[in-house]
Motif scaffolding. Sequence first.
Motif, PDB file in Angstrom:
ATOM      1  N   GLY A 123       0.794  -1.214   0.000  1.00  0.00           N
ATOM      2  CA  GLY A 123       0.000   0.000   0.000  1.00  0.00           C
ATOM      3  C   GLY A 123       0.834   1.274   0.000  1.00  0.00           C
ATOM      4  N   PRO A 155       0.024  -3.218  -4.164  1.00  0.00           N
ATOM      5  CA  PRO A 155      -1.148  -2.508  -3.659  1.00  0.00           C
ATOM      6  C   PRO A 155      -1.675  -3.203  -2.400  1.00  0.00           C
ATOM      7  CG  PRO A 155      -1.774  -3.881  -5.507  1.00  0.00           C
ATOM      8  CD  PRO A 155      -0.278  -3.982  -5.388  1.00  0.00           C
ATOM      9  N   HIS A 156      -2.497  -2.500  -1.672  1.00  0.00           N
ATOM     10  CA  HIS A 156      -3.128  -3.137  -0.513  1.00  0.00           C
ATOM     11  C   HIS A 156      -4.196  -4.104  -1.029  1.00  0.00           C
ATOM     12  CE1 HIS A 156      -5.153  -3.798   3.254  1.00  0.00           C
ATOM     13  NE2 HIS A 156      -4.089  -3.281   3.842  1.00  0.00           N
ATOM     14  N   ASN A 161      -9.997  -1.892  -2.429  1.00  0.00           N
ATOM     15  CA  ASN A 161      -9.141  -1.645  -3.597  1.00  0.00           C
ATOM     16  C   ASN A 161      -9.516  -2.474  -4.817  1.00  0.00           C
ATOM     17  OD1 ASN A 161      -7.627   0.308  -2.395  1.00  0.00           O
ATOM     18  ND2 ASN A 161      -5.898  -1.012  -1.914  1.00  0.00           N
ATOM     19  N   TRP A 164      -9.147  -0.553  -8.018  1.00  0.00           N
ATOM     20  CA  TRP A 164      -7.769  -0.410  -8.495  1.00  0.00           C
ATOM     21  C   TRP A 164      -7.386  -1.671  -9.260  1.00  0.00           C
ATOM     22  CZ3 TRP A 164      -3.156  -2.900  -8.526  1.00  0.00           C
ATOM     23  CH2 TRP A 164      -2.043  -2.160  -8.916  1.00  0.00           C
ATOM     24  N   ARG A 165      -7.696  -2.823  -8.692  1.00  0.00           N
ATOM     25  CA  ARG A 165      -7.335  -4.092  -9.342  1.00  0.00           C
ATOM     26  C   ARG A 165      -8.054  -4.259 -10.678  1.00  0.00           C
ATOM     27  NH1 ARG A 165      -8.134  -6.166  -4.061  1.00  0.00           N
ATOM     28  NH2 ARG A 165      -9.737  -7.595  -4.783  1.00  0.00           N
TER      29      ARG A 165
END
Length: 188
Positions: A123, A155-156, A161, A164-165
């Motif tokens: 993160g 990434p977290h 999230n 984001w993925r």
Amino acid sequence: MEQLLTNIRDCKVCQAHLPLGARPIIEASKNSKIVLISQAPGRVVHESGVAWKDQSGKKLREWLGVDEETFYDSENFAILPMGFCYPGKGKTGDLPPRKECAPMWHEEVWRELENVKLKFLIGAYSTSYYLSSKGNLTEKVRNYDQFLPDHWPIPHPSPVNRFWRSKHPWFEEEVVPQIQKRVREILS
């Protein structure tokens, strides 16, 4: 190491600022091979007292390619958050980790670790703290090989999230297999 872990787990420095009180979460052994430098425990982890025992942890173990037994063996993985206690709920997720923890404890932990082969920076908080290079988290994750062999920004894995993925499918398609390969090499 055991005394240091006890001291960290007994820490109450930010007690007054924590909605659920202090319950520092850390796991390590002098021989930990991989260090997971994350943001801070979530509410579920705070309540259980077990690091990464939530949906984020499930996704992280998937990315690492390890089962729970391997993951929770501190000879394999040390868990070193930027903030050791649950910071509380924000508008779109948890609040940032408390700023007192990393400067207060990380150097002492590093002095005790004798066998570290890789540090995963999980993160934005850990990547900003440990990597002085410019660029946002996505750029650091995409260019992870620039930070090897010591650091690997990711990434977290929080369900928050997932967007984001979905915007960056290359991470799970291209980077995760490389993560799993490196983890297997270190742990074998």
